[in-house]
Design a protein around this motif. Structure first.
Motif, mmCIF file in Angstrom:
data_model
loop_
_atom_site.group_PDB
_atom_site.id
_atom_site.type_symbol
_atom_site.label_atom_id
_atom_site.label_comp_id
_atom_site.label_asym_id
_atom_site.label_seq_id
_atom_site.Cartn_x
_atom_site.Cartn_y
_atom_site.Cartn_z
ATOM 1 N N ILE A 13 -10.810 28.906 12.532
ATOM 2 C CA ILE A 13 -9.374 28.953 12.228
ATOM 3 C C ILE A 13 -8.547 28.580 13.458
ATOM 4 O O ILE A 13 -7.643 27.736 13.392
ATOM 5 C CB ILE A 13 -8.966 30.365 11.775
ATOM 6 N N LEU A 14 -8.853 29.211 14.574
ATOM 7 C CA LEU A 14 -8.047 29.021 15.782
ATOM 8 C C LEU A 14 -7.982 27.563 16.210
ATOM 9 O O LEU A 14 -6.973 27.117 16.771
ATOM 10 C CB LEU A 14 -8.613 29.858 16.931
ATOM 11 N N ASN A 15 -9.033 26.822 15.953
ATOM 12 C CA ASN A 15 -9.136 25.465 16.482
ATOM 13 C C ASN A 15 -8.833 24.381 15.461
ATOM 14 O O ASN A 15 -9.178 23.218 15.683
ATOM 15 C CB ASN A 15 -10.528 25.271 17.087
ATOM 16 N N ASP A 16 -8.185 24.758 14.352
ATOM 17 C CA ASP A 16 -7.846 23.755 13.335
ATOM 18 C C ASP A 16 -6.453 24.048 12.799
ATOM 19 O O ASP A 16 -6.268 24.922 11.963
ATOM 20 C CB ASP A 16 -8.876 23.774 12.200
ATOM 21 N N ARG A 17 -5.460 23.307 13.290
ATOM 22 C CA ARG A 17 -4.073 23.550 12.885
ATOM 23 C C ARG A 17 -3.885 23.360 11.382
ATOM 24 O O ARG A 17 -3.012 23.984 10.783
ATOM 25 C CB ARG A 17 -3.135 22.615 13.653
ATOM 26 N N SER A 18 -4.707 22.558 10.740
ATOM 27 C CA SER A 18 -4.540 22.329 9.306
ATOM 28 C C SER A 18 -4.820 23.576 8.487
ATOM 29 O O SER A 18 -4.518 23.622 7.293
ATOM 30 C CB SER A 18 -5.444 21.175 8.839
ATOM 31 N N LEU A 19 -5.392 24.609 9.105
ATOM 32 C CA LEU A 19 -5.666 25.852 8.395
ATOM 33 C C LEU A 19 -4.542 26.873 8.557
ATOM 34 O O LEU A 19 -4.710 28.045 8.224
ATOM 35 C CB LEU A 19 -6.991 26.453 8.878
ATOM 36 N N TYR A 20 -3.395 26.429 9.065
ATOM 37 C CA TYR A 20 -2.213 27.281 9.169
ATOM 38 C C TYR A 20 -1.141 26.776 8.205
ATOM 39 O O TYR A 20 -1.113 25.592 7.860
ATOM 40 C CB TYR A 20 -1.657 27.274 10.594
ATOM 41 N N GLY A 21 -0.258 27.661 7.785
ATOM 42 C CA GLY A 21 0.828 27.248 6.895
ATOM 43 C C GLY A 21 0.391 27.115 5.455
ATOM 44 O O GLY A 21 0.836 26.218 4.734
ATOM 45 N N GLY B 138 0.816 -1.212 0.000
ATOM 46 C CA GLY B 138 0.000 0.000 0.000
ATOM 47 C C GLY B 138 0.850 1.262 0.000
ATOM 48 O O GLY B 138 1.949 1.292 0.518
ATOM 49 N N ALA B 139 0.298 2.266 -0.611
ATOM 50 C CA ALA B 139 0.998 3.542 -0.674
ATOM 51 C C ALA B 139 0.792 4.326 0.611
ATOM 52 O O ALA B 139 -0.308 4.409 1.131
ATOM 53 C CB ALA B 139 0.479 4.356 -1.856
ATOM 54 N N ALA B 140 1.867 4.892 1.113
ATOM 55 C CA ALA B 140 1.775 5.670 2.345
ATOM 56 C C ALA B 140 1.322 7.089 2.040
ATOM 57 O O ALA B 140 1.564 7.613 0.965
ATOM 58 C CB ALA B 140 3.144 5.696 3.036
ATOM 59 N N GLN B 141 0.677 7.699 2.992
ATOM 60 C CA GLN B 141 0.238 9.088 2.863
ATOM 61 C C GLN B 141 0.706 9.859 4.089
ATOM 62 O O GLN B 141 0.800 9.309 5.178
ATOM 63 C CB GLN B 141 -1.283 9.160 2.762
ATOM 64 N N PRO B 142 1.007 11.165 3.924
ATOM 65 C CA PRO B 142 1.354 11.969 5.099
ATOM 66 C C PRO B 142 0.227 11.918 6.119
ATOM 67 O O PRO B 142 -0.953 11.833 5.764
ATOM 68 C CB PRO B 142 1.518 13.374 4.517
ATOM 69 N N ALA B 143 0.586 11.972 7.372
ATOM 70 C CA ALA B 143 -0.414 11.893 8.438
ATOM 71 C C ALA B 143 -0.304 13.120 9.327
ATOM 72 O O ALA B 143 0.637 13.895 9.245
ATOM 73 C CB ALA B 143 -0.203 10.618 9.257
ATOM 74 N N GLY B 144 -1.299 13.279 10.203
ATOM 75 C CA GLY B 144 -1.273 14.371 11.157
ATOM 76 C C GLY B 144 -1.948 15.619 10.619
ATOM 77 O O GLY B 144 -2.413 15.666 9.477
ATOM 78 N N PRO B 145 -2.016 16.663 11.435
ATOM 79 C CA PRO B 145 -2.750 17.871 11.055
ATOM 80 C C PRO B 145 -2.148 18.630 9.875
ATOM 81 O O PRO B 145 -2.825 19.435 9.254
ATOM 82 C CB PRO B 145 -2.708 18.726 12.328
#
Length: 596
Positions: free
Chosen positions: A217-225, A39-46
């Motif tokens: 925004i404040l409560n979702d790290r995936s919306l930064y960067g 299986g192909a790996a995918q990045p994980a985490g926020p």
């Protein structure tokens, strides 16, 4: 050799290197290093959406920008402990850490200043009196004892030294004012109608929607960067312009009538990709959003940008350039795929035009929708307020208003909920702290970015020149109509010079034949506008020395007063009615004492 044998810097480098390799392998469908199985790996985490996007660019043979590598090597939020430790030692950031610390609202201003600027996050630009008083105390204890109101209805605290940086941002958080994500590649302070909830003509109170987006925004790290910074604005149809059409996402309140095939009432018209520094307003595709769905739609738009914004060229990384490459229809189709549902498209003849606005309602006393109440629009000299003035404003709001202070994109503020019979007393109290709710058309419409006294990109002293313009022009030209004069220090256009009646873009002006000796100066534009009058200003003059700007603007305004079609013709209409050579001839005639 064990992990303990590496220095902290070496460990961070290795962790970032491995993270990058894993992300690239995942994008290519390869298994992660050190694992077994199929299986192909995918990045994980926020941060997985961002890592996958970076990996796709690298898999295509493109080189990530240094800022993208920095986010992958050590996410700025993961580096907070290091920021705290270095600040305690009195250390400013080195290298790419200057970028990382902006995720926490701290901008190291070298070489212009050996200090931080701290930017806040104030949803819809509305503060309580106790928050403003608390900001004054923190600015005095840890900064230069003053703050600037910005063109995003926000505040900046300046002259912050390392030892004061952490007490400042943690003290602000204690006031309910976060600084997280106010700089670098993040979603910036969300703007909304400053007269929300008190405006007689508004269609909808923007405060609940601006606050909902703020907390989302404040409560979702995936919306930064993100690939680059991102702006969102809500206009509720009030009298004070929000300039939402200059944002990456523009929500503009309109009324949907009968026969549209959807519920009647107030909806938001959707615009995307506004960035007037790059000479573009938000694009409209006939899409309308139910107010309660605005956060979900904004989230989907941001995630399409996360996946597809340029991670290699910072100059082409804003949302506008995705739209330029794809076209609006393809972009909206991708947004619908993220949403999992179709966006609502309506015919223009079933929707009201946005409300017209009063370009001077941010200054002076104006009646609220609440009987017997008024708001006071307070003029701040190019957006600056001292700690003493902030405490005074907080006291006035507490004792004579409803306790709120409302910042505007016009670099000033409103005090709301004043009893109509207390207006004169409020003006008296403002005078006691060196402020006023009265201003001429010139001073009321004067906007200036930080300039070269506090920004390394700026080529001229914008705030100083702005004050010189006001001081010179006010006693010499009697204006009976609003005129906005915007001064910006560099092409980033933080003061949005292209949409001003008169816009000035800083430059260096050569004063010798070789062009080696230069002085501060500006290029000058006329005829910019926003909202129903949206348009990019045309260049009238180039390479004007800063010292000559006040007299030049006096002549431009004198030409307008002398040659306009009548008192009802605005400066905007006047400048758009004439071609640039004709405008130049009128101005030159004024300079020469002629009547042309």
């Amino acid at each position: 050799m064990s992990a303990q044998d590496f220095t902290e810097e070496q460990r961070r480098y290795l962790e970032g290197f491995v993270s990058g390799v894993q992300a690239r392998r995942a994008a290519q469908g390869l298994k992660p290093l050190g694992t077994e199985g199929g299986g192909a790996a995918q990045p994980a985490g926020p941060d997985k959406e961002h890592l996958a996007a970076m990996a796709r660019f690298e898999a295509a043979g493109r080189k990530l920008s240094p800022e993208e590598k920095a986010k992958r090597d050590e996410h700025p939020f993961d580096a907070y402990g290091r920021l705290r430790d270095e600040s305690a030692k009195g250390l400013f950031p080195k290298g790419i850490d200057n970028f990382r610390w902006r995720f926490h609202g701290l901008f190291y201003l070298a070489p212009t200043q050996n200090a931080y600027m701290c930017r806040l996050r104030i949803p819809n630009g509305i503060l309580t009196h106790w928050q403003l008083a608390g900001i004054a105390d923190l600015a005095q204890a840890h900064g230069g004892g003053y703050a600037h109101v910005t063109t995003r209805a926000n505040l900046q605290i300046r002259d912050v030294l390392p030892h004061g940086a952490i007490p400042l941002i943690e003290g602000l958080a204690g006031l309910g004012i976060p600084t997280k994500g106010t700089g670098a590649d993040n979603i910036r302070n969300v703007t909304g109608s400053p007269t929300a909830g008190i405006d007689p003509q508004e269609l909808i109170d923007t405060r609940p929607y601006a606050k909902a987006w703020h907390h989302h925004i404040l409560n979702d790290r995936s919306l930064y960067g993100l690939p680059r910074k991102f702006n969102v604005g809500f206009d509720g149809g009030g009298v004070v312009p929000v300039l939402e059409d200059t944002n990456d996402i523009a929500f503009t309140a309109v009324t949907v009538g009968e026969g549209a095939g959807v519920d009647t009432g107030v909806w938001f018209r959707l615009g995307v990709g506004g960035i007037t520094g790059h000479q573009d307003f938000a694009k409209l595709g006939g899409v309308y959003v139910r107010p309660e769905e605005a956060v979900a739609v904004a989230d989907a738009i941001v995630r399409v940008f996360i996946a597809n914004g340029d991670r290699t060229d910072r100059k082409k990384a804003r949302l506008k350039y995705v739209l330029d490459a794809w076209g609006l229809d393809k972009f909206l189709a991708d947004v619908e795929a993220k949403l999992g549902t179709k966006l609502v498209r309506l015919a223009d003849d079933r929707v009201s035009a946005p409300n017209r606005q009063n370009r001077q309602a941010h200054i002076g006393f104006h009646a609220q929708r609440q009987p017997g109440k008024v708001w006071a629009g307070v003029a701040l000299p190019v957006g600056k307020s001292t700690a003493e003035q902030m405490r005074g404003l907080a006291r006035i709001a507490r004792e004579l208003g409803d306790g709120d202070i409302r910042l505007t994109v016009w670099q000033n503020l409103l005090i709301s909920g004043i009893a109509e019979n207390n207006a004169a007393l409020v003006e008296q109290c403002l005078g006691e702290i060196g402020l006023t709710a009265k201003a001429t058309s010139v001073r009321a419409g004067l906007i200036a970015c930080t300039g070269n006294t506090g920004c390394k990109f700026a080529l001229s002293n914008t705030k100083g020149t702005a004050m010189a313009i006001a001081d010179w022009v006010e006693p010499r030209v009697a204006l009976d109509t609003p005129v906005n004069i915007h001064l910006t220090g560099c092409p980033h256009s933080c003061a949005q010079h292209y949409i001003g009646d008169i816009g000035l873009l800083a430059c260096r002006v050569a004063i010798d034949d070789a062009g080696e000796d230069t002085v501060e100066g500006f290029h000058l534009f006329v005829g910019g506008g926003f909202g129903a009058d949206a348009g990019i200003g045309r260049e009238l003059c180039r390479d004007v020395k800063a010292e000559d700007c006040p007299r030049l603007i006096e002549r431009i305004l004198q030409a307008y007063v002398r040659h306009r079609a009548g008192p009802a013709e605005t400066f905007l209409a006047f400048t758009r009615r004439h071609e640039v050579p004709a405008l130049k001839a009128m101005v030159e005639a004024i300079a020469g004492g002629g009547a042309a």
